[in-house]
Scaffold this active site. Structure first.
Site, PDB file in Angstrom:
ATOM      1  N   SER A 211       0.758  -1.123   0.119  1.00 16.39           N
ATOM      2  CA  SER A 211       0.075   0.036  -0.171  1.00 16.39           C
ATOM      3  C   SER A 211       0.874   1.253  -0.024  1.00 16.39           C
ATOM      4  O   SER A 211       1.947   1.182   0.789  1.00 16.39           O
ATOM      5  CB  SER A 211      -0.931  -0.030   1.114  1.00 16.39           C
ATOM      6  OG  SER A 211      -0.328   0.118   2.464  1.00 16.39           O
TER       7      SER A 211
ATOM      8  N   GLY B 160      -0.117   4.372   0.302  1.00 14.49           N
ATOM      9  CA  GLY B 160      -0.781   5.784   0.911  1.00 14.49           C
ATOM     10  C   GLY B 160      -1.571   6.446  -0.281  1.00 14.49           C
ATOM     11  O   GLY B 160      -2.393   5.625  -0.814  1.00 14.49           O
TER      12      GLY B 160
ATOM     13  N   ASP C  36      -1.001   7.324  -2.985  1.00 19.43           N
ATOM     14  CA  ASP C  36      -0.396   6.979  -4.288  1.00 19.43           C
ATOM     15  C   ASP C  36      -0.924   5.539  -4.757  1.00 19.43           C
ATOM     16  O   ASP C  36      -0.513   4.821  -5.975  1.00 19.43           O
ATOM     17  CB  ASP C  36       0.892   6.970  -4.429  1.00 19.43           C
ATOM     18  CG  ASP C  36       1.619   8.250  -4.370  1.00 19.43           C
ATOM     19  OD1 ASP C  36       1.035   9.346  -4.785  1.00 19.43           O
ATOM     20  OD2 ASP C  36       2.618   8.502  -3.935  1.00 19.43           O
ATOM     21  N   GLY C  37      -2.042   5.169  -3.752  1.00 17.86           N
ATOM     22  CA  GLY C  37      -2.716   3.875  -4.308  1.00 17.86           C
ATOM     23  C   GLY C  37      -1.706   2.341  -3.977  1.00 17.86           C
ATOM     24  O   GLY C  37      -1.397   2.338  -2.553  1.00 17.86           O
TER      25      GLY C  37
ATOM     26  N   GLY D   3      -4.356   1.509   6.411  1.00 19.03           N
ATOM     27  CA  GLY D   3      -3.983   0.248   5.994  1.00 19.03           C
ATOM     28  C   GLY D   3      -4.680  -0.757   6.757  1.00 19.03           C
ATOM     29  O   GLY D   3      -4.948  -1.990   6.087  1.00 19.03           O
ATOM     30  N   ASP D   4      -5.255  -0.705   7.836  1.00 20.75           N
ATOM     31  CA  ASP D   4      -6.061  -1.578   8.578  1.00 20.75           C
ATOM     32  C   ASP D   4      -7.541  -1.675   7.711  1.00 20.75           C
ATOM     33  O   ASP D   4      -8.084  -2.959   7.664  1.00 20.75           O
ATOM     34  CB  ASP D   4      -6.406  -1.082   9.899  1.00 20.75           C
ATOM     35  CG  ASP D   4      -5.175  -0.996  10.877  1.00 20.75           C
ATOM     36  OD1 ASP D   4      -4.181  -1.847  10.460  1.00 20.75           O
ATOM     37  OD2 ASP D   4      -5.240  -0.152  11.704  1.00 20.75           O
TER      38      ASP D   4
HETATM   39  P1  ATP Z   1      -1.820   2.682   8.789  1.00 23.14           P
HETATM   40  O1  ATP Z   1      -0.617   1.807   9.282  1.00 23.14           O
HETATM   41  O2  ATP Z   1      -2.102   3.956   9.136  1.00 23.14           O
HETATM   42  O3  ATP Z   1      -2.925   1.769   8.697  1.00 23.14           O
HETATM   43  P2  ATP Z   1      -0.547   1.736   5.994  1.00 23.14           P
HETATM   44  O4  ATP Z   1       0.714   2.445   6.084  1.00 23.14           O
HETATM   45  O5  ATP Z   1      -0.532   0.319   6.423  1.00 23.14           O
HETATM   46  O6  ATP Z   1      -1.624   2.726   7.142  1.00 23.14           O
HETATM   47  P3  ATP Z   1      -1.466   3.229   3.673  1.00 23.14           P
HETATM   48  O7  ATP Z   1      -0.539   2.857   2.714  1.00 23.14           O
HETATM   49  O8  ATP Z   1      -1.228   4.616   4.225  1.00 23.14           O
HETATM   50  O9  ATP Z   1      -1.426   2.227   4.685  1.00 23.14           O
HETATM   51  O10 ATP Z   1      -2.876   3.472   3.261  1.00 23.14           O
HETATM   52  C1  ATP Z   1      -3.753   2.171   2.842  1.00 23.14           C
HETATM   53  C2  ATP Z   1      -4.631   2.577   1.731  1.00 23.14           C
HETATM   54  O11 ATP Z   1      -5.636   3.662   2.156  1.00 23.14           O
HETATM   55  C3  ATP Z   1      -3.951   3.342   0.800  1.00 23.14           C
HETATM   56  O12 ATP Z   1      -3.600   2.273  -0.331  1.00 23.14           O
HETATM   57  C4  ATP Z   1      -5.059   4.054  -0.058  1.00 23.14           C
HETATM   58  O13 ATP Z   1      -6.027   3.336  -0.577  1.00 23.14           O
HETATM   59  C5  ATP Z   1      -5.780   4.586   1.342  1.00 23.14           C
HETATM   60  N1  ATP Z   1      -5.098   5.950   1.593  1.00 23.14           N
HETATM   61  C6  ATP Z   1      -4.378   6.151   2.624  1.00 23.14           C
HETATM   62  N2  ATP Z   1      -3.793   7.581   2.820  1.00 23.14           N
HETATM   63  C7  ATP Z   1      -4.321   7.881   1.894  1.00 23.14           C
HETATM   64  C8  ATP Z   1      -4.377   9.258   1.180  1.00 23.14           C
HETATM   65  N3  ATP Z   1      -3.712  10.512   2.041  1.00 23.14           N
HETATM   66  N4  ATP Z   1      -5.249   9.596   0.269  1.00 23.14           N
HETATM   67  C9  ATP Z   1      -6.068   8.635  -0.402  1.00 23.14           C
HETATM   68  N5  ATP Z   1      -5.990   7.203   0.002  1.00 23.14           N
HETATM   69  C10 ATP Z   1      -5.289   7.040   1.012  1.00 23.14           C
END
Ligand code: ATP
Length: 310
Positions: free
Chosen positions: A222, A224, A226-227, A253-254
């Site tokens: 994942s 953030g 950027d998809g 992420g959860d």
């Molecule tokens: P966390 O540890 O906070 O649960 P993570 O780092 O495991 O997060 P991310 O990659 O930040 O996970 O986010 C997971 C998904 O949520 C992304 O792939 C996207 O679909 C969505 N997402 C997260 N942040 C954003 C954002 N700023 N804008 C749009 N979508 C987001």
């Protein structure tokens, strides 16, 4: 049903203090206290998606009871194992546009509790289609404890989504027991490989072919806002998402893990699984409450996610 595992849950306390001062007393009436921990967030999002879900893990003391009460009041089924130690508090202070956190390490799991949970888990697995395992292990459990849980789930042919990091993740990757899905972010991938990993798709494609990942069916990285970039068996996918009004991305992420687990249970194809995973992540990022999605905009966002084979 989907079984979610949170071995070190918490009561998450958030204090909003407009101007935090050190070495003196700060007062606030802006307080929120909810059941937390990564797996609990997954549970809530699955509940928001109207999926049958049961939360399990270790709970202890009055804070453990508070977790059960909170989940029961939300109508969320749970079946935790009670331990002698006390469930932890995790405190976030929101101040001056910053967030300062104090995370307790939580209880130490005793040897008899460690064994008792294996039996408890085994019994629950028989009723589940998909199992999610999230977060780090509490003190007292060896790094290979997740591999033991995964073995029980694999023995019953259940799908497993593992969302953990560092030693807990590398121990599973080195074991013969493989989860169906892992969902690292770039930081977790970099930690794992001991080198700075870039989010460039070509470099991710090469990173995901590392022997460390062999035997893992799905890797969803994942990214953030950027998809995501994903690998399913020998296929690679680049997933693009629309720009959204972000309110609080913590726990996205959860929410993504919840979307993946739900898609696995419904046996969705690759494209639909990835679109759902991104949609639940984005919906979480659009809410102030961590681990909650409002499904009104689900279809609109889902239709704006694009998945391209890479
Ligand atoms: P966390 O540890 O906070 O649960 P993570 O780092 O495991 O997060 P991310 O990659 O930040 O996970 O986010 C997971 C998904 O949520 C992304 O792939 C996207 O679909 C969505 N997402 C997260 N942040 C954003 C954002 N700023 N804008 C749009 N979508 C987001």
């Amino acid at each position: 049903m989907i079984l979610t595992v949170t071995l070190n849950p918490s009561i998450d306390i958030s204090y909003t203090i407009s101007n935090l001062k050190l070495d003196t007393t700060n007062r606030t009436d802006k307080v929120s206290k909810t059941a937390g921990g990564k797996g609990i967030n997954v549970t809530r999002v699955l509940h928001d998606l109207n999926k049958a879900v049961t939360a399990t893990g270790f709970i202890g003391g009055n804070l453990g009871k508070a977790i059960v009460k909170d989940l029961n009041e939300s109508g969320i089924q749970n079946d935790f194992l009670s331990i002698k130690g006390e469930t932890r508090n995790c405190i976030a202070i929101l101040h001056d546009n910053q967030q300062t956190e104090v995370l307790e390490s939580g209880p130490t799991i005793a040897d008899d509790e460690k064994l008792a949970f294996l039996n408890h888990f085994k019994a629950l697995v028989s009723h589940a289609n998909v199992i999610t395992i999230s977060g780090s292990l509490p003190n007292g459990l060896e790094d290979d404890y997740y591999a033991k849980l995964i073995q029980f789930a694999n023995d019953s042919n259940k799908k497993i989504v593992l969302d953990t990091s560092k030693a807990n993740l590398s121990s599973v990757l080195k074991s013969v027991q493989k989860p169906t899905v892992i969902k690292p972010n770039i930081e977790e991938l970099s930690d794992l490989l001991g080198t700075e990993v870039s989010s460039d798709p070509d470099s991710l494609k090469s990173v995901l072919t590392n022997d460390l990942f062999s035997g893992i069916e799905w890797i969803v990285v994942s990214l953030g806002g950027d998809g995501a970039f994903a690998k399913h068996n020998n296929r690679f996918y680049k997933v693009n998402i629309p720009t959204i009004p972000v309110v609080n991305p913590v726990g996205s992420g959860d929410a993504t893990v919840a979307g993946i687990a739900s898609a696995l249970e419904d046996k969705l194809d690759d494209i639909h699984l990835l679109k759902q995973a991104m949609t639940t992540g984005m919906l979480n990022a659009m809410e102030s409450v961590t681990g909650h999605i409002a499904t009104d905009h689900y279809d609109d966002l889902f239709n704006r996610v694009t998945v391209t084979e890479y």
